[in-house]
Design a protein around this motif. Structure first.
Motif, PDB file in Angstrom:
ATOM      1  N   GLY A  26       3.786  88.532  65.562  1.00 35.15           N
ATOM      2  CA  GLY A  26       3.925  88.603  64.117  1.00 35.15           C
ATOM      3  C   GLY A  26       3.304  87.404  63.430  1.00 35.15           C
ATOM      4  N   ARG A  27       2.702  87.659  62.292  1.00 34.64           N
ATOM      5  CA  ARG A  27       1.973  86.620  61.586  1.00 34.64           C
ATOM      6  C   ARG A  27       2.868  85.653  60.838  1.00 34.64           C
ATOM      7  NH1 ARG A  27      -1.847  90.287  58.058  1.00 34.64           N
ATOM      8  NH2 ARG A  27       0.096  91.475  58.002  1.00 34.64           N
ATOM      9  N   THR A  28       4.160  85.966  60.738  1.00 36.85           N
ATOM     10  CA  THR A  28       5.047  85.141  59.929  1.00 36.85           C
ATOM     11  C   THR A  28       5.887  84.182  60.754  1.00 36.85           C
ATOM     12  OG1 THR A  28       6.728  86.875  59.993  1.00 36.85           O
ATOM     13  CG2 THR A  28       5.198  86.869  58.119  1.00 36.85           C
ATOM     14  N   PHE A  29       5.542  84.001  62.020  1.00 34.70           N
ATOM     15  CA  PHE A  29       6.327  83.133  62.907  1.00 34.70           C
ATOM     16  C   PHE A  29       6.537  81.765  62.287  1.00 34.70           C
ATOM     17  CE2 PHE A  29       7.950  81.268  66.702  1.00 34.70           C
ATOM     18  CZ  PHE A  29       7.357  80.020  66.811  1.00 34.70           C
ATOM     19  N   SER A  30       5.505  81.198  61.720  1.00 32.83           N
ATOM     20  CA  SER A  30       5.575  79.823  61.220  1.00 32.83           C
ATOM     21  C   SER A  30       6.482  79.667  60.008  1.00 32.83           C
ATOM     22  CB  SER A  30       4.168  79.309  60.893  1.00 32.83           C
ATOM     23  OG  SER A  30       3.594  80.097  59.873  1.00 32.83           O
ATOM     24  N   SER A  54       8.552  73.895  60.141  1.00 30.95           N
ATOM     25  CA  SER A  54       7.492  72.904  60.341  1.00 30.95           C
ATOM     26  C   SER A  54       7.671  72.092  61.616  1.00 30.95           C
ATOM     27  CB  SER A  54       7.471  71.939  59.164  1.00 30.95           C
ATOM     28  OG  SER A  54       8.653  71.146  59.157  1.00 30.95           O
ATOM     29  N   GLY A  55       8.861  72.153  62.179  1.00 32.15           N
ATOM     30  CA  GLY A  55       9.165  71.318  63.340  1.00 32.15           C
ATOM     31  C   GLY A  55       9.737  69.959  62.974  1.00 32.15           C
ATOM     32  N   ALA A  56       9.787  69.671  61.697  1.00 30.76           N
ATOM     33  CA  ALA A  56      10.249  68.348  61.271  1.00 30.76           C
ATOM     34  C   ALA A  56      11.755  68.186  61.398  1.00 30.76           C
ATOM     35  CB  ALA A  56       9.825  68.091  59.832  1.00 30.76           C
ATOM     36  N   SER A  71      11.259  72.344  70.558  1.00 31.29           N
ATOM     37  CA  SER A  71       9.986  72.077  69.901  1.00 31.29           C
ATOM     38  C   SER A  71       9.287  73.405  69.646  1.00 31.29           C
ATOM     39  CB  SER A  71       9.094  71.170  70.769  1.00 31.29           C
ATOM     40  OG  SER A  71       8.809  71.789  72.011  1.00 31.29           O
ATOM     41  N   ARG A  72       8.236  73.371  68.843  1.00 34.31           N
ATOM     42  CA  ARG A  72       7.499  74.597  68.552  1.00 34.31           C
ATOM     43  C   ARG A  72       6.030  74.285  68.378  1.00 34.31           C
ATOM     44  NH1 ARG A  72      10.121  77.113  63.438  1.00 34.31           N
ATOM     45  NH2 ARG A  72       8.439  78.637  63.665  1.00 34.31           N
ATOM     46  N   ASP A  73       5.215  75.309  68.658  1.00 34.49           N
ATOM     47  CA  ASP A  73       3.778  75.244  68.441  1.00 34.49           C
ATOM     48  C   ASP A  73       3.413  76.464  67.603  1.00 34.49           C
ATOM     49  OD1 ASP A  73       1.003  75.318  68.550  1.00 34.49           O
ATOM     50  OD2 ASP A  73       0.910  74.635  70.611  1.00 34.49           O
ATOM     51  N   ASN A  74       3.247  76.278  66.322  1.00 32.10           N
ATOM     52  CA  ASN A  74       2.994  77.418  65.441  1.00 32.10           C
ATOM     53  C   ASN A  74       1.624  78.047  65.695  1.00 32.10           C
ATOM     54  OD1 ASN A  74       5.504  77.245  64.228  1.00 32.10           O
ATOM     55  ND2 ASN A  74       4.770  76.027  62.495  1.00 32.10           N
ATOM     56  N   ALA A  75       0.697  77.284  66.210  1.00 31.08           N
ATOM     57  CA  ALA A  75      -0.615  77.846  66.538  1.00 31.08           C
ATOM     58  C   ALA A  75      -0.522  78.824  67.700  1.00 31.08           C
ATOM     59  CB  ALA A  75      -1.594  76.730  66.864  1.00 31.08           C
ATOM     60  N   LYS A  76       0.473  78.623  68.557  1.00 29.32           N
ATOM     61  CA  LYS A  76       0.661  79.497  69.713  1.00 29.32           C
ATOM     62  C   LYS A  76       1.830  80.472  69.518  1.00 29.32           C
ATOM     63  CE  LYS A  76      -1.199  76.236  73.101  1.00 29.32           C
ATOM     64  NZ  LYS A  76      -0.940  75.491  74.360  1.00 29.32           N
ATOM     65  N   ASN A  77       2.464  80.434  68.347  1.00 29.55           N
ATOM     66  CA  ASN A  77       3.621  81.301  68.080  1.00 29.55           C
ATOM     67  C   ASN A  77       4.686  81.158  69.172  1.00 29.55           C
ATOM     68  OD1 ASN A  77       2.353  82.223  65.793  1.00 29.55           O
ATOM     69  ND2 ASN A  77       2.509  84.383  66.304  1.00 29.55           N
ATOM     70  N   THR A  78       4.961  79.942  69.563  1.00 25.22           N
ATOM     71  CA  THR A  78       5.874  79.704  70.670  1.00 25.22           C
ATOM     72  C   THR A  78       6.857  78.582  70.342  1.00 25.22           C
ATOM     73  OG1 THR A  78       4.176  80.395  72.252  1.00 25.22           O
ATOM     74  CG2 THR A  78       6.037  79.167  73.131  1.00 25.22           C
ATOM     75  N   VAL A  79       8.090  78.782  70.757  1.00 22.33           N
ATOM     76  CA  VAL A  79       9.114  77.740  70.672  1.00 22.33           C
ATOM     77  C   VAL A  79       9.584  77.432  72.089  1.00 22.33           C
ATOM     78  CG1 VAL A  79      10.989  79.389  70.308  1.00 22.33           C
ATOM     79  CG2 VAL A  79      11.252  77.036  69.524  1.00 22.33           C
ATOM     80  N   TYR A  80       9.915  76.167  72.311  1.00 21.48           N
ATOM     81  CA  TYR A  80      10.278  75.704  73.643  1.00 21.48           C
ATOM     82  C   TYR A  80      11.674  75.077  73.640  1.00 21.48           C
ATOM     83  CZ  TYR A  80       5.186  75.951  74.067  1.00 21.48           C
ATOM     84  OH  TYR A  80       3.888  76.370  74.049  1.00 21.48           O
ATOM     85  N   LEU A  81      12.286  75.072  74.812  1.00 24.42           N
ATOM     86  CA  LEU A  81      13.514  74.327  75.011  1.00 24.42           C
ATOM     87  C   LEU A  81      13.384  73.575  76.335  1.00 24.42           C
ATOM     88  CD1 LEU A  81      16.334  73.729  73.813  1.00 24.42           C
ATOM     89  CD2 LEU A  81      17.236  75.460  75.393  1.00 24.42           C
ATOM     90  N   GLN A  82      13.174  72.280  76.235  1.00 26.08           N
ATOM     91  CA  GLN A  82      13.121  71.431  77.420  1.00 26.08           C
ATOM     92  C   GLN A  82      14.539  71.014  77.766  1.00 26.08           C
ATOM     93  OE1 GLN A  82      10.425  70.419  79.394  1.00 26.08           O
ATOM     94  NE2 GLN A  82      12.054  69.609  80.706  1.00 26.08           N
ATOM     95  N   MET A  83      14.963  71.335  78.976  1.00 25.14           N
ATOM     96  CA  MET A  83      16.337  71.065  79.401  1.00 25.14           C
ATOM     97  C   MET A  83      16.311  70.096  80.566  1.00 25.14           C
ATOM     98  SD  MET A  83      17.945  74.900  79.120  1.00 25.14           S
ATOM     99  CE  MET A  83      17.006  75.512  80.510  1.00 25.14           C
TER     100      MET A  83
END
Length: 123
Positions: A26-30, A54-56, A71-83
């Motif tokens: 989806g184009r609205t992820f960001s 924005s990730g801020a 964290s997130r990378d809006n260019a990749k439409n991906t959010v991460y969880l480092q555990m």
């Protein structure tokens, strides 16, 4: 409409690390606040972490603060969880969620959900 697919779960020993990913379509992820929740067997779904569009801005449950990083990378439409420094009590199915404009901790504030990924921490 946003579709979410989690990955990266698995079995790890206590003290170990895992990184979960959540790929969104989806184009609205960001424009969405993104969050991670988890649900252990016999327990209610609980908030883990959230990140602003924005990730801020980020927010964490007290139980994971200092160990988990969202964290997130809006260019990749991906959010991460480092555990890191995982504990047996972190064992649960982890869900990615997308919602409105605030770092809500309540699950009913989020509109879209992934199918979940299992994280098991052995002692």
């Amino acid at each position: 409409q946003v579709q979410l697919v989690e990955s990266g779960g698995g079995l790890v020993q206590a003290g170990g690390s895992l990184r979960l990913s959540c790929a969104a379509s989806g184009r609205t992820f960001s424009t969405y606040t993104m969050a991670w929740f988890r649900q252990a067997p016999g327990k209610e779904r609980e908030f883990v972490a959230a990140i602003s569009w924005s990730g801020a801005g980020t927010r964490y449950a007290d139980s994971v603060k200092g160990r988990f990083t969202i964290s997130r990378d809006n260019a990749k439409n991906t959010v991460y969880l480092q555990m890191n420094s995982l504990k047996p009590e972190d064992t649960a199915v982890y869900y990615c969620a997308a919602g409105g404009s605030y770092l809500y901790t309540q699950s009913n504030r989020y509109d879209y959900w992934g199918q979940g990924t299992q994280v098991t921490v052995s002692s």
